[in-house]
Enzyme design. Structure first.
Site: not given
Ligand code: ADP
Ligand code: MG
Length: 277
Positions: A32, A252, A256
């Site tokens: 991730d 984490d 995911d």
């Molecule tokens: P990654 O796969 O890189 O771990 P996530 O799947 O957790 O990222 O989140 C993807 C995207 O969704 C983030 O880059 C962000 O733009 C948006 N996002 C997710 N949760 C939030 C939140 N609570 N506030 C603002 N943006 C969010």
């Molecule tokens: Mg993540």
């Protein structure tokens, strides 16, 4: 047994000896991005208000109120960023606060439906296209630089603000990825973030474009893992070896968990969770 005990002393919990032995057969590792290859400690770089009626501080206060109860690394950056500007979080009731995995968060404040999150979310809501041209241009500029860009909308007012946050790679990530490359283990990165932000982290780790998958919703991350398990080389097929590959997912648990839970259904997938202290 000795290996399991030694690992436990270092804070690594391994579910039985067979899991440890299987690690020797790993062919592919999917990481991730946010909070795993990256530090998951974002910094609020910019916040722009585009509201006609509300002040910048008011919109930033709304944004911090929305993120106060969310647990994403982006949320912390926004809450700390607002506090650094001495913006008080308004004392308003927040109703139906709901996380939108891979997109952001929504809630109702003073009878207005409020959304916070990425471009994907606001495209889905049909609000992104209504932004003024110069705001779209600025957001694209920041996105291309590899930062994570987001927006806030309040009820009928539409999008009233946009923010830019950025994250850094973990100090040890490059060393880990290089070691895996030397061992000939396929290494990929899965992220819900946009392509430029994915490339910024992946590029620093020497990952090739084909090994970086961006804009994934939690269900897409899960599909990627299942594909990896079923991806069998021609040589393997010809020799009639096992039809499944041994795949590791390192995450984490923030957005995911769905991919990690799918892993449970598939005996060839091993899950590594690292939990923030
Ligand atoms: P990654 O796969 O890189 O771990 P996530 O799947 O957790 O990222 O989140 C993807 C995207 O969704 C983030 O880059 C962000 O733009 C948006 N996002 C997710 N949760 C939030 C939140 N609570 N506030 C603002 N943006 C969010
Ligand atoms: Mg993540």
């Amino acid at each position: 047994m000795a290996a399991l005990a030694a690992a436990a002393q270092r804070g690594v919990l391994i579910k039985g000896g067979s899991a440890l032995e299987s690690l020797a057969k790993v062919q592919s590792i999917a990481f991730d991005k946010t909070g795993t290859l990256s530090q998951g400690v974002f910094e609020l770089l910019h916040f722009y208000s585009i509201s006609q009626t509300r002040s910048r501080r008011e919109v930033l206060g709304y944004l911090a109120l929305m993120e106060k109860s969310a647990s994403h690394p982006v949320s912390d950056a926004i809450v700390i960023g607002a506090a650094n500007e001495q913006v008080d979080i308004p004392n308003l009731a927040i109703v139906n606060h709901t996380l939108l995995p891979g997109e952001g968060v929504t809630a109702s404040i003073e009878s207005n439906e409020v959304f916070v999150g990425n471009k994907r979310l606001f495209q889905r809501l049909g609000l992104f296209e209504r932004l003024p041209h110069d705001v779209i241009k600025t957001s694209e500029h920041w996105t291309k630089s590899g930062a994570t860009v987001g927006f806030i909308s309040i009820g009928e007012e539409g999008i009233v603000g946009t923010y830019v946050v950025a994250d850094k790679i973990r100090d040890e990530a490059l060393e880990v990825v290089e070691a895996l490359r030397r061992m000939n283990i396929e290494t990929t990165m899965l992220t819900g973030d946009q392509w430029p932000a994915a490339m910024k982290i992946g590029g620093q780790l020497g990952l090739q474009e084909k090994d970086i998958k961006s804009d994934l919703l939690p269900k897409d991350k899960r599909a990627e893992i299942i594909d990896k398990v079923n991806e069998v080389s021609l040589e393997t097929k010809q020799r009639c070896w096992s039809k499944k590959r041994t795949v590791v997912m390192v995450g984490d648990g923030v957005n995911d968990a769905f991919a990690l839970s799918a892993a449970g259904m598939c005996s060839k997938v091993f899950i590594f969770y690292h939990i923030h202290p």
